[in-house]
Scaffold this motif. Structure first.
Motif, short mmCIF file in Angstrom:
data_model
loop_
_atom_site.label_atom_id
_atom_site.label_comp_id
_atom_site.label_asym_id
_atom_site.label_seq_id
_atom_site.Cartn_x
_atom_site.Cartn_y
_atom_site.Cartn_z
N TYR A 144 0.84 -1.21 0.00
CA TYR A 144 0.00 0.00 0.00
C TYR A 144 0.86 1.25 0.00
N ASP A 145 0.22 2.35 -0.35
CA ASP A 145 0.92 3.63 -0.42
C ASP A 145 0.80 4.33 0.93
N LEU A 146 1.85 4.24 1.70
CA LEU A 146 1.79 4.72 3.08
C LEU A 146 1.39 6.19 3.17
N LYS A 147 1.91 6.97 2.22
CA LYS A 147 1.63 8.40 2.26
C LYS A 147 0.14 8.67 2.10
N LYS A 148 -0.43 8.00 1.12
CA LYS A 148 -1.87 8.19 0.87
C LYS A 148 -2.69 7.73 2.08
N VAL A 149 -2.30 6.60 2.63
CA VAL A 149 -3.06 6.07 3.77
C VAL A 149 -2.99 7.05 4.94
N ARG A 150 -1.80 7.61 5.15
CA ARG A 150 -1.64 8.60 6.23
C ARG A 150 -2.53 9.81 6.00
N GLN A 151 -2.57 10.25 4.74
CA GLN A 151 -3.41 11.41 4.41
C GLN A 151 -4.87 11.11 4.73
N PHE A 152 -5.27 9.92 4.38
CA PHE A 152 -6.66 9.54 4.64
C PHE A 152 -6.94 9.57 6.15
N ILE A 153 -6.04 8.99 6.91
CA ILE A 153 -6.26 8.96 8.36
C ILE A 153 -6.33 10.38 8.92
N GLN A 154 -5.49 11.26 8.36
CA GLN A 154 -5.52 12.65 8.84
C GLN A 154 -6.80 13.38 8.46
N SER A 155 -7.44 12.90 7.41
CA SER A 155 -8.66 13.57 6.96
C SER A 155 -9.88 13.23 7.83
N LEU A 156 -9.74 12.21 8.67
CA LEU A 156 -10.88 11.79 9.49
C LEU A 156 -11.25 12.87 10.50
N PRO A 157 -12.51 12.94 10.88
CA PRO A 157 -12.96 14.01 11.79
C PRO A 157 -12.45 13.85 13.22
N TYR A 158 -11.80 12.73 13.51
CA TYR A 158 -11.29 12.54 14.87
C TYR A 158 -9.94 11.84 14.80
N GLU A 159 -9.22 11.88 15.90
CA GLU A 159 -7.96 11.15 15.94
C GLU A 159 -8.25 9.70 16.34
N LEU A 160 -7.52 8.77 15.75
CA LEU A 160 -7.72 7.37 16.12
C LEU A 160 -7.30 7.16 17.57
N ILE B 69 -7.24 -6.84 19.15
CA ILE B 69 -8.30 -6.38 20.04
C ILE B 69 -8.29 -4.87 20.20
N ILE B 70 -9.45 -4.24 19.99
CA ILE B 70 -9.59 -2.82 20.32
C ILE B 70 -10.16 -2.76 21.73
N ASP B 71 -9.31 -2.41 22.68
CA ASP B 71 -9.75 -2.48 24.07
C ASP B 71 -9.88 -1.10 24.68
N GLU B 72 -10.33 -0.17 23.87
CA GLU B 72 -10.42 1.21 24.35
C GLU B 72 -11.52 1.91 23.58
N MET B 73 -12.29 2.73 24.28
CA MET B 73 -13.37 3.45 23.61
C MET B 73 -12.88 4.83 23.18
N PRO B 74 -13.46 5.39 22.12
CA PRO B 74 -13.09 6.74 21.73
C PRO B 74 -13.29 7.70 22.91
N ALA B 75 -12.44 8.70 22.97
CA ALA B 75 -12.46 9.63 24.10
C ALA B 75 -13.81 10.32 24.21
N GLY B 76 -14.18 10.69 25.42
CA GLY B 76 -15.40 11.47 25.61
C GLY B 76 -16.64 10.63 25.79
N ARG B 77 -16.51 9.33 25.54
CA ARG B 77 -17.68 8.48 25.74
C ARG B 77 -18.03 8.39 27.21
N LYS B 78 -19.31 8.53 27.50
CA LYS B 78 -19.72 8.39 28.89
C LYS B 78 -20.27 6.99 29.10
#
Ligand code: ADP
Ligand code: MG
Length: 678
Positions: A237-253, A427-436
């Protein structure tokens, strides 16, 4: 060892039939028939015995037996007895022949289940007089036909004595020494003729370990063979493009999302075929992870497929992915059942020519006319909803594409390394921040008025609510709230103030979609629904959920349902309306109010229901063990797994004589030829 059991002394016609019905043909078969429990005949103090536990006591009969006939061959006999200083009742089912043998003043020794509340022993075993020198601890086998425990033990004694000399030891001495495990003859003796409880326990320990070790060795051997045989593809995969996509998301992973993205990316790059299970609690953000993986494949010139269990979910995924990826020039398409003839043909044509980059759909994806040009990555969402066969067909639409399974059903580790041991697990063992934390309460049916007030409070602030009911229509058999009723009730109650929608599995697909879309667009305030909303639906503005007759649902399902709320930074609520009759039902309700953690609930669920029921009966993928118990023997499983990995990768194991018998067992299982283990 291999001589027929019928040659044992004392095996007559009836015994032979019973043994045959139990599939016991040879002496070897007999020896490997293990008891399902042990009866402890040691005398106990009744005052200290917990409710529902089996107990043996000595007592003096204090009343004439009273028999109640309950129909053909059925009866209940009851009498009073003095045990120590306690006057209790003894109850005998279908043993009225004992009536003439029991009279006041007699001393008897009885064994049975102790009902502490009623002060009753449900007698299954009685001897007349004080406790004799009969063995304190005896195995109980599950027998068929006219075979008594006593007789079966006589056969077993002979069989063990005959066979003891040439029993093949599987576990090498080094292993037995390390864990202080009994050798095979001693262990078999401990299973069938334990000197005491400790002996039986040691015997069990040995067989549990042996069984789990062999099982894990099969899995590890299979994994090794697969990795050698199957050549996957390298997705550069094209790492640069993938990074750009991740940066375009409305939140941080989240950190956990980043971690699993890295694990998946690594699998994409290497030539081995990815076979990975992604577990993440509801709302942990698996969709975006799948989008990143799919986009990665696209940047390397491959196509990707995402299979979801319901149309609604497939649509939601398609909408999200299209929104995220269109700006990056990615062509996302939805193949749903409602796309007809011409449009469908056109879509499939574009897919075959590689003009569609990512195809999303339900099992519509696995139809034979769906052909990809260059399928590199296959993802299935909520994987437990699909059968093994469906997943295989989808995989075979490419040439050994990488495969990622996603599941929101947290699977307790013991089950996951057993049922999915041949897969890698992220395993994703963490919820996005701010979740109550979703505030969960449990109320009785009478309190519905208050629940309604609480719901209106949320609605008045512009939030939305779900009301979940177990059934669609009224059924005279089951006294459960049904969706249609509740729907009508709410319409009357709100009288136009809030809009109510109805959703259930029997609606035509288009109607379902329409209702769901209206709810998702905020045109409906309340959605009355059966469990069809359980899987994956995402309406972040919904903050209130009522679950009717919540005791009818298992923990895993309740947790899934609850996961429909709490998907934004608004405070969310879940109200369980339930009158559970059983203790277990109460435990489930309490567990739900106590924790939001899917993994904790899954462990609890496993404990309450047992491994067979955990995945649902049909395709559990779990092996049957003779001795091991996945709920209680998890430590042994963990140890066995480590040892198996170590053995399979060591050269000693493949060469030393010491491991000969173990290698042989492995070879016989077929694991070395890459066969699936069932
Ligand atoms: P699930 O794992 O249950 O499939 P989803 O992928 O539907 O969860 O995500 C749940 C919600 O969380 C969605 O609204 C999604 O946009 C949001 N989300 C996902 N990742 C993050 C993040 N890192 N930060 C904030 N919100 C996120
Ligand atoms: Mg999801």
């Amino acid at each position: 060892m291999f001589s027929p059991v019928t040659e044992l002394k004392g095996v007559g016609k009836a015994s032979a039939e019973a043994l045959q019905a139990m599939d016991i043909e040879t002496v070897e078969n007999l020896i490997w028939t293990f008891p399902y429990r042990h009866e402890d005949f040691r005398l106990k103090d009744i005052a200290e015995t917990p409710h529902n536990e089996r107990v043996t006591v000595e007592g003096r009969i204090e009343s004439e037996p009273a028999v109640l006939y309950l129909g053909k061959n059925k009866s209940r006999m009851q009498l009073q007895a003095l045990v120590g200083r306690h006057l209790i009742k003894l109850v005998f089912f279908n043993q009225n022949y004992l009536r003439t043998k029991l009279s006041p003043g007699m001393i008897v020794t009885v064994t049975g289940k102790w009902d502490r509340g009623r002060q009753v022993i449900n007698v299954s075993n009685i001897t007349f007089g004080p406790k004799t020198d009969q063995a304190d601890f005896e195995p109980v086998y599950s027998l068929k036909g006219k075979l008594s425990q006593k007789k079966f033990r006589q056969f077993m004694r002979q069989a063990l004595d005959d066979a003891k000399a040439d029993l093949p030891e599987t576990l090498p001495e080094s292993i037995r020494k390390e864990y202080k495990l009994l050798d095979l003859p001693d262990a078999l003796e401990g299973v069938h003729f334990p000197q005491d409880a400790a002996h039986a326990k040691q015997a069990r320990r040995r067989f549990v370990y042996e069984e789990l070790l062999l099982f894990q060795m099969k899995i590890q051997a299979l994994r090794k063979t697969r990795k050698q045989q199957e050549h996957g593809i390298e997705i550069h995969y094209d790492l640069k493009k993938v990074r750009q996509f991740i940066q375009s998301l409305p939140y941080e992973l989240t950190q956990a999302q980043k971690k699993v993205v890295n694990e998946i990316s690594r699998d994409l790059l290497i030539p081995e075929r990815m076979n990975r299970l992604l577990q993440g609690d509801v709302g942990s953000g698996k969709t975006v992870v799948s989008a990143i993986a799919l986009y990665s494949a696209v940047t390397a010139g491959f196509q990707g497929a995402l299979m979801a269990p319901t149309e609604i979910l497939a649509e939601q995924h398609a909408a999200s992915l299209d929104e995220w990826l269109r700006p990056f020039g990615v062509e996302v398409a939805l193949l749903s059942g409602s796309i007809k003839q011409k449009a469908r043909k056109e879509l499939l044509q574009r897919l075959k020519q590689g003009e569609v980059d990512i195809l999303i759909g339900t099992h519509a994806l696995i139809q034979p006319d769906v052909m990809f040009q260059r399928l590199g990555l296959v993802i299935t969402d909520e994987q437990h909803r699909f059968g093994v066969e469906q997943r295989r067909i989808l995989r075979e639409k490419g040439e050994n594409p990488d495969v990622l399974f996603m599941t929101a059903t947290p699977i307790p580790r013991t089950l996951s390394i057993t049922a999915f041991g041949e897969m890698d697990v992220s395993i994703i063992d963490e919820m996005p921040a701010g979740r109550k934390k979703i505030e969960t309460s449990w109320v009785k049916h009478e309190q519905f008025g208050q629940v309604l007030l609480q719901m209106e409070q949320e609605l008045s602030q512009g939030r939305q609510a779900y009301v979940i009911c177990p059934l669609i229509e009224e059924s005279d058999k089951l006294d459960v709230q049904n969706a249609v009723d509740v729907y009508q009730q709410l319409i009357t109650l709100f009288n136009g103030k809030y809009k109510v929608g109805l959703m259930h599995g029997r609606l035509p697909a288009q109607e379902k979609d329409a209702v769901m879309r209206a709810y998702s667009d905020g045109e409906l305030d309340v959605l009355v629904s059966t469990t069809v909303v359980e899987v994956g639906v995402n309406v972040p503005n919904a903050t209130f959920m009522v679950i009717y007759d919540a005791e009818r649902f298992g923990l895993a399902q309740l947790h899934q349902l609850r996961g429909r709320v709490g998907r934004s930074d608004f405070q969310s609520y879940c109200v369980l309306i339930a009158d559970p009759k059983s203790e277990e039902g109460k435990v489930r309700m309490h567990s739900m109010t106590e924790t939001n953690d899917g993994f904790q609930l899954a462990e609890k669920d496993l404990e309450l229901r047992g491994p067979g029921d955990f995945f649902g009966k049909k395709q559990s993928g779990l092996p049957e063990f003779k001795m091991a118990d996945l709920v209680h023997d998890y430590r042994a499983l963990e140890t066995a797994r480590q040892d198996a990995i170590q053995l399979i990768t060591s050269t000693d194991f493949w060469q030393d004589d010491e491991y000969g018998p173990l290698r042989e067992r492995l070879r016989v299982s077929g694991a070395l030829d890459g066969e699936r283990i069932d």
